[in-house]
Enzyme design. Structure first.
Site, short mmCIF file in Angstrom:
data_model
loop_
_atom_site.label_atom_id
_atom_site.label_comp_id
_atom_site.label_asym_id
_atom_site.label_seq_id
_atom_site.Cartn_x
_atom_site.Cartn_y
_atom_site.Cartn_z
N ARG A 25 0.84 -1.20 0.00
CA ARG A 25 0.00 0.00 0.00
C ARG A 25 0.87 1.24 0.00
NH1 ARG A 25 -4.65 -2.01 4.33
NH2 ARG A 25 -5.09 -3.90 3.16
N SER A 124 -7.83 -1.03 1.14
CA SER A 124 -8.78 -1.32 2.21
C SER A 124 -9.40 -0.08 2.84
CB SER A 124 -8.07 -2.17 3.26
OG SER A 124 -8.99 -2.66 4.17
N HIS A 125 -9.09 0.17 4.10
CA HIS A 125 -9.72 1.25 4.85
C HIS A 125 -8.98 2.58 4.68
CE1 HIS A 125 -6.66 -0.83 7.06
NE2 HIS A 125 -6.42 0.28 7.72
N ASP A 300 -15.77 -1.26 5.21
CA ASP A 300 -14.64 -0.45 4.76
C ASP A 300 -14.58 -0.45 3.23
OD1 ASP A 300 -13.72 -3.04 4.37
OD2 ASP A 300 -11.65 -2.56 4.91
N ASP A 302 -12.94 -2.01 0.88
CA ASP A 302 -12.99 -3.27 0.13
C ASP A 302 -13.98 -4.27 0.74
OD1 ASP A 302 -11.30 -3.57 2.35
OD2 ASP A 302 -10.15 -5.18 1.42
N ASP A 304 -14.30 -5.90 3.46
CA ASP A 304 -14.00 -7.06 4.29
C ASP A 304 -14.18 -6.75 5.78
OD1 ASP A 304 -11.77 -5.42 4.37
OD2 ASP A 304 -10.30 -7.03 4.13
N ARG A 305 -14.32 -5.47 6.12
CA ARG A 305 -14.54 -5.12 7.53
C ARG A 305 -16.01 -4.83 7.79
NH1 ARG A 305 -9.66 -1.55 9.94
NH2 ARG A 305 -7.98 -2.74 8.97
N THR A 368 -1.64 -10.82 13.93
CA THR A 368 -2.52 -9.92 13.19
C THR A 368 -2.40 -10.16 11.68
OG1 THR A 368 -2.45 -8.24 14.90
CG2 THR A 368 -2.90 -7.48 12.67
N GLU A 387 -10.91 -10.48 14.20
CA GLU A 387 -9.89 -9.56 14.68
C GLU A 387 -10.59 -8.37 15.31
OE1 GLU A 387 -5.98 -9.50 12.29
OE2 GLU A 387 -7.53 -9.08 10.82
N SER A 389 -9.95 -5.47 14.80
CA SER A 389 -9.96 -4.37 13.84
C SER A 389 -11.17 -4.44 12.91
CB SER A 389 -8.67 -4.39 13.04
OG SER A 389 -8.49 -5.67 12.46
N LYS A 400 -11.62 -12.00 5.57
CA LYS A 400 -12.71 -11.56 6.41
C LYS A 400 -13.82 -11.01 5.52
CE LYS A 400 -10.25 -7.26 7.52
NZ LYS A 400 -8.82 -7.44 7.31
C1 VG1 Z 1 -4.75 -3.69 10.19
C2 VG1 Z 1 -5.47 -4.43 11.30
C3 VG1 Z 1 -5.42 -5.92 11.04
C4 VG1 Z 1 -6.01 -6.22 9.65
C5 VG1 Z 1 -5.28 -5.41 8.60
C6 VG1 Z 1 -5.87 -5.56 7.23
O1 VG1 Z 1 -3.40 -4.08 10.18
O2 VG1 Z 1 -4.91 -4.13 12.56
O3 VG1 Z 1 -6.13 -6.59 12.06
O4 VG1 Z 1 -5.90 -7.57 9.36
O5 VG1 Z 1 -5.33 -4.02 8.94
O6 VG1 Z 1 -7.21 -5.17 7.20
P1 VG1 Z 1 -2.23 -3.21 10.84
O7 VG1 Z 1 -0.96 -3.92 10.51
O8 VG1 Z 1 -2.36 -1.84 10.25
O9 VG1 Z 1 -2.53 -3.17 12.30
V1 VG1 Z 1 -7.85 -4.50 5.79
O10 VG1 Z 1 -9.43 -4.32 5.99
O11 VG1 Z 1 -6.73 -3.31 5.56
O12 VG1 Z 1 -7.48 -5.63 4.55
CO CO Z 2 -10.42 -4.00 4.24
#
Ligand code: VG1
Ligand code: CO
Length: 583
Positions: A25, A124-125, A300, A302, A304-305, A368, A387, A389, A400
């Site tokens: 990313r 993602s988010h 979010d 994509d 998945d959240r 994680t 998770e 998150s 997810k």
């Molecule tokens: C974050 C979350 C983690 C999740 C990841 C991807 O990672 O804490 O639990 O699996 O995002 O989610 P990090 O390394 O920033 O803590 V998503 O929805 O970005 O695919």
């Molecule tokens: Co996501």
């Protein structure tokens, strides 16, 4: 039929292409540099065994963020040049992350073909747009993110790359219309098939949940509902599933038009960024004009959240997965034969552990990132996982799944209200959660995120926390000096995981301070950001006493928070007096 030629293009390595928690990313301006995406894609092809590329079928799609359409055309041309037989693209390049996983696992092409992997284009988010983030990750044949063995190889390849292959004279493919376009290359035919983004995913959801019972709930006048896609790709599914299939009102959908820049917002379903939904659900500072809906949820970018809300009530993701696990067998047909096991990521609260114990289920604690759940699921060891998150899911796919989580909650509500829809009062989201706490105890939980902190300072802070772990007496002096009534630290380490299936070991997966009464403090650096560092501080405290389970969580956790800030010298290192986001 257009005949294309394969060009070998010289290139040189570009720094910093190490995939993080979930893919690569970066800011769009980084991705659009000459050869940036090309180097990463070729390095991915080179990291796979040849039969997963030559003659293979691959999916390419994503959350529709800015630069996706260009990236899809680039990947199509490179795939053709690398001998891929077929590329599948969701219409307009849109597929949610869970839908890509489902398509890889379940979809059969018109000619009987099946996909052996795919590129998901998402950050993602993280926000999208010309000045924001883009991202790419590769998912394997099981539909799950590439494991560390592969992502490490991709990274090594990016550091040594000299050339990539490109079908330069292949014209751009129209990805807005469903259908197949065929080309002829040196190794034979190459097809691009554009298909409906929602069909396969919807089919899978119908095989998991009892749509009739959810429809009864959603179309009942007593039940009110709201879904916020935050202008992410969930919008491509929400109308189809919630409105057309399940009878929700169209007015219950918020921000369900996917946009390249997510409407300028931050497509992260939490209490800070899902402002509109939070206000509508009566959780904002001012009271909404209308009576809030019974149930609210957000996704979010994509999809998945998920965030699950009741009327004026927030469900922590750690509680959510525990509640889903506790009710799955009764409420969700897919699980009626029982759960194979459950799993959570390390920083996620231990609410799921208590359910696993009660129900005598196999239980796993992994680092994680969703990639760690995949092996357990492939080995038949885990059915439901989550998770903290805002990620929840099951072994129906290997990602997810935001909409799945909403359907799981609607199923639980439908089940609990089976006899109630004509009666006086519904069993609400809040009732379900409070009942769960009364049975299993409550895990007070909060996460503090300090975003875009100086990377050097963040590293130093982490190093100090690790060093401090060698002297528990020093740790406890700080703890007791801050708050004498906080329990004492009995163990401190860096979380290390040995995968029970393949024996691989992942080190340095978060700094833990474990207290005598079961409380925990966890510190991690984010692996998904694109600028500076994000420090995550996870705080948890278990309360079994029914008289004490209904406190405000920030209030209940205040002493532990104070201890965490003292132990980490957070303000000293970062200059921050408050977190960017509290969840
Ligand atoms: C974050 C979350 C983690 C999740 C990841 C991807 O990672 O804490 O639990 O699996 O995002 O989610 P990090 O390394 O920033 O803590 V998503 O929805 O970005 O695919
Ligand atoms: Co996501």
């Amino acid at each position: 039929m257009v005949v294309f030629k394969v060009a070998r293009v010289e290139t040189t390595p570009i720094d910093g292409q190490k995939p993080g928690t979930s893919g690569l990313r970066k800011k769009v301006k980084v991705f659009v540099q000459p050869n940036y995406l090309e180097n990463f894609v070729q390095s991915t092809f080179n990291a796979l065994t040849p039969e997963k590329v030559r003659g293979a079928t691959l999916v390419v799609s994503g959350d529709g963020r800015y630069y996706s359409k260009d990236a899809i055309q680039i990947i199509i041309k490179m795939a053709a040049a690398n001998g891929v037989r077929r590329i599948w693209v969701g219409q307009n390049g849109l597929l949610s992350t869970p839908a890509v996983s489902a398509v890889i696992r379940e979809r059969v092409g018109i000619d009987g073909s099946r996909a052996s992997g795919g590129f998901i284009l998402t950050a993602s988010h993280n926000p999208g747009g010309p000045h924001e983030d883009f991202g790419i990750k590769y998912n394997m044949e099981n539909g799950g993110p590439a494991p560390e063995g592969i992502t490490d190889k991709i990274y090594e390849n990016t550091k040594a790359i000299k050339e990539y292959f490109n079908a330069e004279n292949l014209p751009d493919v129209d990805i807005s219309t469903v259908g197949v376009t065929s080309f002829q290359g040196p190794e034979g035919q190459f097809d691009v098939e554009v298909f409906d983004s929602a069909n396969d995913y919807l089919k899978l959801m119908k095989s998991i949940f009892d749509f009739d019972s959810i429809r009864k709930l959603l179309s009942s006048s007593k039940f009110t509902f709201c879904y916020d896609a935050l202008h992410g790709v969930a919008g491509a599914y929400a109308k189809r599933i919630f409105v057309e299939e399940l009878g929700a009102q169209e007015s219950s959908l918020l921000n369900c038009m996917p946009k390249e820049d997510f409407g300028g917002g931050h497509p992260d379903p939490n209490l800070t960024y899902a402002k509109e939904l939070v206000a509508r659900m009566g959780l904002g500072k001012s009271n909404p004009q209308d009576e809030p809906p019974e149930f609210g949820a957000a996704a979010d970018g994509d999809a998945d959240r998920n965030m699950i809300l009741g009327k004026r009530f927030f469900v922590t993701p750690s509680d959510s997965v525990a509640i889903i696990a506790a009710n799955a067998v009764d409420a969700i047909p897919y699980f009626s034969a029982g759960l194979k096991g459950v799993a959570r990521s390390m920083p996620t609260s231990a609410a799921l552990d208590v359910v696993a114990k009660h129900l005598n289920l196999k239980f796993f604690e992994v680092p994680t990132g969703w990639k760690f759940f995949g092996n357990l699921m492939d080995a038949g060891l885990c059915s439901v996982c989550g998770e903290e998150s805002f990620g929840t899911g099951s072994d129906h796919i290997r990602e997810k799944d935001g909409i799945w989580a909403v359907l799981a909650w609607l199923s639980i509500l439908a089940h609990k209200n089976k006899e109630n829809l004509g009666g006086e009062k519904l069993v609400t989201v809040e009732d379900i959660v409070r009942q769960h706490w009364a049975t299993y105890g409550r895990h007070y939980y909060t996460r503090y995120d300090y975003e875009n902190v100086d990377a050097g300072a963040a590293k130093e802070l982490m190093a100090c926390l690790v060093k401090l772990q060698s002297s528990l007496s020093e740790v406890n002096e700080i703890v007791k000096g801050t708050h004498s009534d906080v329990s004492k630290v009995v163990h401190a380490d860096e979380f290390e995981y040995k995968d029970p299936v393949d024996g691989s070991i992942s080190k340095h997966q978060g700094i833990r301070y474990l207290f005598e009464d079961g409380s925990r403090l966890v510190f991690r650096l984010s692996g998904t950001g694109s600028e500076g560092a994000t420090i995550r501080l996870y705080i948890e405290q278990y309360e079994k006493d029914p008289a004490k389970i209904n406190r405000d969580s920030q209030e209940a956790l205040a002493p532990l928070v104070e201890v965490a800030l003292k132990l980490s010298k957070l303000q000293e290192f970062t200059g921050r007096t408050a977190p960017t986001v509290i969840t």
